[in-house]
Write a protein that holds these residues in place. Sequence first.
Motif, short mmCIF file in Angstrom:
data_model
loop_
_atom_site.label_atom_id
_atom_site.label_comp_id
_atom_site.label_asym_id
_atom_site.label_seq_id
_atom_site.Cartn_x
_atom_site.Cartn_y
_atom_site.Cartn_z
N ARG A 1 0.84 -1.20 0.00
CA ARG A 1 0.00 0.00 0.00
C ARG A 1 0.88 1.26 0.00
O ARG A 1 1.72 1.42 0.89
N THR B 1 -4.22 5.13 4.22
CA THR B 1 -5.24 4.29 3.61
C THR B 1 -6.33 5.15 3.00
O THR B 1 -7.05 5.85 3.72
N ALA C 1 -7.53 0.57 -1.69
CA ALA C 1 -7.57 -0.03 -0.36
C ALA C 1 -8.99 -0.28 0.12
O ALA C 1 -9.89 0.53 -0.10
#
Length: 360
Positions: free
Chosen positions: A102, A305, A324
């Motif tokens: 991520r 995120t 995400a």
Amino acid sequence: MASIFGKIFTVSTWGESHGQAVGAVLDGCPAGLPLCEEDIQKLLDRRRPGQGKMTTARDEKDRVKILSGVFEGKTTGTPISFAVFNEDQRSHDYAEIEKWYRPGHADLCYDLKYGFRDYRGGGRSSARETIGRVAAGAVAMKFLKQVAGTEFLAWVDSIGQVDCPAVDTDKLTHEMIEASPVRCPDSDASAKMEAEVLAAKESMDSVGGTVRLLVKNVPATLGEPVFDRLDALLAQAMLSIPACKGFEVGTGFAAARMHGSEHNDEIYCDNGTFHTRTNNAGGIVGGISNGENILCRMAFKPTATISQSQKTASRTGENGELAAKGRHDPCVAVRAPVIVECMAALVLADLYLQQKRNCL
């Protein structure tokens, strides 16, 4: 992995975001301090998720259990162990990131460092680790309140492009801060900040912010030059908080644009007690507290995120995109004030005990 903070009043945090529980072990707390679970719970309630539109929807009650170190309502002088059991994990939301890194997260760095990582919610890199810090910090706050009358107040000073006007620190209270959904004591700025957060959330994005810290009734002489200066340890404590990317004390970076004649705080004596007429130093000179209020400001980056698709790479070197899943705070600064207060309390409690050890 370094999970221990402090030298005398020490805290070791443990647990992962999606493990069975998170918590801490606090060592070095003097015996005889009145302590119960509610003393800790009221601070954890300020930190916990699921508090409304401004925070993640993860619904954790974060009920703390004291497992050791307290008997008949008082600390025994032995290690105090705290545990908070996780109840609302959704590990399946993170199945896809077992393969993909991520952007903005510690996924890649943990893999490079250890060759293995807990991808469920970030494991130890998750802000859920700060539960143990808040539990231990609650004890540090109570200890400092008892021995010195020290008080800690932190609030959101900015979100995105919205700034909070100067706050009258003599009148500031926790009630004023907590009355705001974004923990900003100025009602007009609070409303604008709330709109800023909701706009970021609506666009599947996040936004950063700053938090200010005020510490009142600080004992003079705290700090151990040259490497354990009070400001240096506060900087370490704050920058160890997930998403904190900047720290300043007193006038901070603005001091670089000032002259010494403007920045120096004039000293005067009143009935045998020394004070300064201004507080550009933020209560710390030469790495030692001078008895004035400590004033700090911390910068928190936007939550890593986000639900927008972002370019990234996989563990096997494949390039691709990742949107995400999971639940996250649109602005981490909103839940940061209590963590900031607790980390400051841990620093000051440790230095207070060091000062008592070093001087007659």
